[in-house]
Scaffold this motif. Structure first.
Motif, PDB file in Angstrom:
ATOM      1  N   MET A  29       0.859  -1.167   0.000  1.00 40.23           N
ATOM      2  CA  MET A  29       0.000   0.000   0.000  1.00 40.23           C
ATOM      3  C   MET A  29       0.899   1.221   0.000  1.00 40.23           C
ATOM      4  O   MET A  29       1.603   1.484   0.961  1.00 40.23           O
ATOM      5  CB  MET A  29      -0.879  -0.048   1.234  1.00 40.23           C
ATOM      6  CG  MET A  29      -1.890   1.009   1.328  1.00 40.23           C
ATOM      7  SD  MET A  29      -3.485   0.225   1.271  1.00 40.23           S
ATOM      8  CE  MET A  29      -4.477   1.587   0.849  1.00 40.23           C
ATOM      9  N   GLY A  30       0.900   1.954  -1.067  1.00 36.94           N
ATOM     10  CA  GLY A  30       1.771   3.102  -1.230  1.00 36.94           C
ATOM     11  C   GLY A  30       1.158   4.376  -0.694  1.00 36.94           C
ATOM     12  O   GLY A  30       0.072   4.391  -0.111  1.00 36.94           O
ATOM     13  N   ALA A  31       1.878   5.452  -0.934  1.00 38.73           N
ATOM     14  CA  ALA A  31       1.412   6.765  -0.507  1.00 38.73           C
ATOM     15  C   ALA A  31       0.249   7.218  -1.396  1.00 38.73           C
ATOM     16  O   ALA A  31       0.019   6.681  -2.477  1.00 38.73           O
ATOM     17  CB  ALA A  31       2.554   7.760  -0.583  1.00 38.73           C
ATOM     18  N   LEU A  32      -0.449   8.217  -0.944  1.00 34.91           N
ATOM     19  CA  LEU A  32      -1.568   8.748  -1.725  1.00 34.91           C
ATOM     20  C   LEU A  32      -1.041   9.568  -2.901  1.00 34.91           C
ATOM     21  O   LEU A  32      -0.205  10.450  -2.732  1.00 34.91           O
ATOM     22  CB  LEU A  32      -2.454   9.627  -0.853  1.00 34.91           C
ATOM     23  CG  LEU A  32      -3.266   8.932   0.229  1.00 34.91           C
ATOM     24  CD1 LEU A  32      -4.014   9.949   1.060  1.00 34.91           C
ATOM     25  CD2 LEU A  32      -4.234   7.951  -0.374  1.00 34.91           C
ATOM     26  N   SER A  33      -1.549   9.296  -4.057  1.00 32.37           N
ATOM     27  CA  SER A  33      -1.183  10.085  -5.236  1.00 32.37           C
ATOM     28  C   SER A  33      -2.114  11.296  -5.309  1.00 32.37           C
ATOM     29  O   SER A  33      -3.144  11.346  -4.630  1.00 32.37           O
ATOM     30  CB  SER A  33      -1.299   9.228  -6.492  1.00 32.37           C
ATOM     31  OG  SER A  33      -2.660   8.976  -6.784  1.00 32.37           O
ATOM     32  N   PRO A  34      -1.769  12.266  -6.138  1.00 25.13           N
ATOM     33  CA  PRO A  34      -2.673  13.423  -6.288  1.00 25.13           C
ATOM     34  C   PRO A  34      -4.069  13.027  -6.750  1.00 25.13           C
ATOM     35  O   PRO A  34      -5.050  13.662  -6.365  1.00 25.13           O
ATOM     36  CB  PRO A  34      -1.965  14.286  -7.338  1.00 25.13           C
ATOM     37  CG  PRO A  34      -0.528  13.906  -7.239  1.00 25.13           C
ATOM     38  CD  PRO A  34      -0.502  12.467  -6.851  1.00 25.13           C
TER      39      PRO A  34
END
Length: 78
Positions: free
Chosen positions: A1-6
């Motif tokens: 689970m990665g960081a939130l993208s724009p």
């Protein structure tokens, strides 16, 4: 689970706008800001009690049992 993208942030903003409406969003933002500020104060140990830091704690006098005042006579027992 990665960081939130724009794109994720935009999607969350659109869903929030549709759920709560433009009039309610500023109030929700203030509520979240207040919640995070209180949480930060509580975890840092401030707790919002600035008045107790201004006044020193009262000095407590130790009582020597050998020098207790006799309540009936008003004299000090030694």
């Amino acid at each position: 689970m990665g960081a939130l993208s724009p794109w994720h942030i935009i999607l969350v903003a659109i869903v929030a706008l549709l759920l709560f409406g433009p009039n309610k969003l500023p109030e929700l933002g203030r509520g979240f800001g207040k919640m995070f500020r209180e949480f930060k104060d509580a975890t840092s140990g401030n707790g919002g009690n600035n008045t107790s830091d201004d006044q020193p704690a009262p000095v407590r006098k130790e009582i020597n049992p050998a020098e207790v005042t006799n309540a009936e006579t008003g004299q000090i027992n030694k």
